[in-house]
Design an enzyme around this catalytic site. Structure first.
Site, PDB file in Angstrom:
ATOM      1  N   CYS A  89      25.342  62.774  85.086  1.00 26.98           N
ATOM      2  CA  CYS A  89      24.122  62.110  84.630  1.00 26.98           C
ATOM      3  C   CYS A  89      23.026  63.078  84.215  1.00 26.98           C
ATOM      4  O   CYS A  89      22.036  62.667  83.606  1.00 26.98           O
ATOM      5  CB  CYS A  89      23.610  61.169  85.718  1.00 26.98           C
ATOM      6  N   HIS A 102      16.279  59.925  84.946  1.00 28.96           N
ATOM      7  CA  HIS A 102      17.591  59.330  84.758  1.00 28.96           C
ATOM      8  C   HIS A 102      17.540  57.878  85.207  1.00 28.96           C
ATOM      9  O   HIS A 102      16.997  57.560  86.267  1.00 28.96           O
ATOM     10  CB  HIS A 102      18.640  60.100  85.561  1.00 28.96           C
ATOM     11  N   ASN A 144      22.922  51.994  83.935  1.00 36.13           N
ATOM     12  CA  ASN A 144      23.113  53.439  84.002  1.00 36.13           C
ATOM     13  C   ASN A 144      24.147  53.843  82.960  1.00 36.13           C
ATOM     14  O   ASN A 144      25.336  53.564  83.115  1.00 36.13           O
ATOM     15  CB  ASN A 144      23.574  53.832  85.413  1.00 36.13           C
TER      16      ASN A 144
END
Length: 339
Positions: A116, A257, A287
């Site tokens: 990520c 993030h 996500n």
């Protein structure tokens, strides 16, 4: 010749058409909209459902729009970096596929694997390549087809993830006090047991056993990851502020993030940042791993003004974490109208 710095001169994105909302997801697994929104802040996510299409398809879509928006000559691109944790194939690289589809003749390409944090790390590498003086224009893409490694029988993880791609153009400038200013990145190396995909790599190659036991999907110990992420991202932001003699009041935008809205809120609280400064689109996309940060830039480009002070911060499998500080290089309102 003055000092060379690296700036973002354009941003673009792509998300698939298919929307998997919480209501539909609740018909696939034992969950409901209230449960998902309360714990994650996610209302819907985009999935790439067409057979035979992978991460490179979304990356190419984002890059084509980027080149259209910036008017960049394909022959002027020196390199293309794709940050992804869901490559099309073990080899060749997804970046090489994207480069070929775009028809770039003078560039080299490679994938960047940092989960990520992939886009943030790849952006840092691209900026350093620019600052070396050996490169002038680089495309950096964050792209992931997380649905390919999501277990839609696991109610704890399947609401979290979506598919998408975002791309930025990174170019050289001699203008002072603009572009990437500083980064503080760290890798813990102890995160394997808590966040991983068990099978499909060289340690545990694909087999009938691995498929039958659903070992090719993301496994996560959510509570541990949550606590670690909040601490790491908060500490990284504070270190970056300290190193650059800044306070949170000096920062115009924070781009975290997009893992979980509760993580984002906890990080903001930890560093004393009002949520008005934090750019969030997780409610629409979930996500998307390496695609999260550039998709935020894409969605909020119209709100970004030249000179805005921005902090990126992220956390991912590994564990990897970090923060970057940059000053935005252009007024985004006019550029954002090009789709």
């Amino acid at each position: 010749m003055g000092n060379i710095n690296a700036i973002i001169t354009g941003v673009a994105g792509y998300v698939p058409d298919y929307v998997l909302n919480n209501e539909e997801l609740s018909r696939m697994v034992d969950t409901n909209d209230e449960w998902i929104v309360t714990r994650t802040g996610i209302k819907e996510r985009r999935l790439l459902t067409e057979e035979g299409l992978g991460t490179s398809y979304m990356a190419r879509k984002a890059a084509k729009l980027l080149m259209k928006k910036t008017g960049a000559d394909p022959d002027s691109i020196d390199a293309l970096l794709v940050a992804t944790t869901t490559p099309d194939y073990i080899h060749p690289s997804t970046a090489s596929i994207v480069l070929g589809k775009l028809g770039l003749k003078n560039a080299f390409a490679f994938d960047f694997a940092a989960a990520c944090c992939g886009f943030m790390y790849a952006l840092d590498v691209a900026c350093n390549m620019i600052q070396s003086g050996r490169h002038k224009r680089i495309i950096v893409i964050g792209a992931d087809k997380m649905s390919a490694i999501t277990d839609y029988q696991d109610r704890a993880t399947c609401p979290l993830f979506g598919d998408g791609a975002g791309a930025v153009m990174v170019e050289a400038t001699e203008e002072e006090n603009i572009g990437l200013i500083d980064s503080f990145h760290r890798t813990d190396g102890k995160g394997l047991p808590f966040l991983h995909v068990k099978a499909g790599g060289s340690v545990c190659p694909s087999s009938h056993y691995s498929v039958d036991h659903r070992m090719h999907y993301t496994y996560q110990e959510g509570r541990f990851v949550f606590r670690y992420a909040v601490t790491a991202m908060g500490d990284d932001c504070e270190e970056l502020l300290k190193r650059n003699n800044l306070t949170i009041d000096d920062i115009d935008h924070i781009i975290p993030h997009q893992a979980n809205l509760r993580i984002i809120e906890a990080v903001a609280k930890r560093i004393g940042a009002p949520m008005e400064k934090v750019l969030v689109n997780i409610q629409h996309y979930g996500n998307t791993s390496a695609a999260c940060m550039p998709l935020v830039l894409w969605d909020f480009e119209k709100d970004l003004k030249k000179g805005d002070k921005i902090i990126f911060t992220g956390f991912g499998a590994g564990f990897v974490n970090g923060a970057s500080y940059l000053k935005w290089a252009y007024d985004g309102a006019s550029a954002a109208t090009v789709k």
